[in-house]
Design an enzyme around this catalytic site. Structure first.
Site, PDB file in Angstrom:
ATOM      1  N   GLU A   4     -17.775  79.789  28.164  1.00 10.80           N
ATOM      2  CA  GLU A   4     -16.669  80.543  28.192  1.00 10.80           C
ATOM      3  C   GLU A   4     -16.694  81.467  29.376  1.00 10.80           C
ATOM      4  OE1 GLU A   4     -13.894  81.111  26.594  1.00 10.80           O
ATOM      5  OE2 GLU A   4     -14.046  80.146  24.569  1.00 10.80           O
TER       6      GLU A   4
ATOM      7  N   HIS B 282     -11.376  72.403  28.701  1.00  7.44           N
ATOM      8  CA  HIS B 282     -11.191  72.460  27.148  1.00  7.44           C
ATOM      9  C   HIS B 282      -9.436  71.941  27.058  1.00  7.44           C
ATOM     10  CE1 HIS B 282     -10.606  74.639  22.924  1.00  7.44           C
ATOM     11  NE2 HIS B 282     -11.172  73.668  23.099  1.00  7.44           N
TER      12      HIS B 282
ATOM     13  N   ASP C 131      -6.683  76.265  28.708  1.00  9.89           N
ATOM     14  CA  ASP C 131      -7.979  76.854  29.564  1.00  9.89           C
ATOM     15  C   ASP C 131      -9.041  75.705  29.969  1.00  9.89           C
ATOM     16  OD1 ASP C 131      -8.761  76.542  26.565  1.00  9.89           O
ATOM     17  OD2 ASP C 131     -10.495  77.282  27.075  1.00  9.89           O
TER      18      ASP C 131
END
Ligand SMILES: [Zn+2]
Length: 241
Positions: free
Chosen positions: A85, A125, A135
């Site tokens: 992330e 993603h 994203d």
């Protein structure tokens, strides 16, 4: 490396062979808290200043991808993947920091070597879940990373070598699921985000982008000369791998 270990993981049912890149509109520690609250996780968080935070051991199945599909990977993509992330307050619509990218490149290369992850299996993603996710966004520097062996890029001239003209089939050659019209349109959009980001409108409302894959006011088209040419050139790179 700093550790903020999250409890949301379980055992893998497949060896690691996929690397999935995400972004969220929070900085490091705050992001860890948000993931925890949502009862999800990622293996790593990459903060704005380029620092990495370990959240789940690589040997475990983190809960970052959800249901999705990419090439030979079907449904349970968490089992065979590592998730990173990245912090991005614009949800990937304005450039990532140099500190982030300078850390991300060697880190991805290390993971790819360690697990023998193929370049075509380093994805967004939004690539594996086009109907649900946007994203890491249009500002993610895929072309720059591909020069470092991370992900695949394309040569525009290869468009002419691709005989296939069906948008759904071309998207499917690359790796996108295109069983329905809704999936095909969403996949075409995910493709644009990854390979033609200049064709995707910036969504001024970051909160809108969290839950909507199409920016406000955007037309959902499956046409355009540049789109079709680029799609063919990219499909040429991804075929026969
Ligand atoms: Zn994500």
């Amino acid at each position: 490396m700093e550790e903020i270990l999250l409890p949301h993981f379980n055992e893998r049912k497949a060896p690691v062979s996929l690397l999935v890149l995400h972004c969220s509109a929070h900085t490091g520690k705050e992001m860890a808290a948000c993931l925890n609250k949502a009862e999800v996780s990622a293996h790593y968080i990459l903060d704005l200043d380029g620092s990495l935070i370990k959240c789940v051991d690589e040997s475990k199945r983190a809960w970052h991808a959800g249901l999705g599909s990419w090439r030979e990977f079907q449904e349970d993509l968490n089992s065979g993947s590592i998730g990173i992330e990245l912090s991005s307050l614009s949800l990937g619509q304005t450039p990532y920091t140099e500190a982030q990218i300078n850390k991300l490149i060697p880190f991805c290369q290390k993971l790819m070597r360690k697990y023998k992850i193929k370049p075509q299996n380093v994805i967004a993603h939004s690539d594996l879940a086009p109907t649900r996710k946007a994203d890491p966004g249009i500002a993610f520097p895929w072309k720059r990373l591909a020069k470092e062996g991370i992900g695949l890029w394309y040569q525009p001239r290869n468009a002419e070598k691709m005989q296939e003209n069906s948008v759904a089939k071309l998207l499917n050659i690359i790796g996108y699921k295109t069983d329905s019209q809704e999936e095909t349109i969403a996949a075409a959009y995910a493709f644009r985000r990854h390979f033609l980001p200049e064709e995707v409108a910036v969504d001024e409302d970051v909160h809108h982008l969290v839950d909507n894959i199409y920016p406000l006011g955007e037309k959902k088209l499956l046409e355009g000369e540049k789109f079709l040419k680029t799609l063919k050139a990219v499909a040429y790179s991804y075929q026969n791998l």
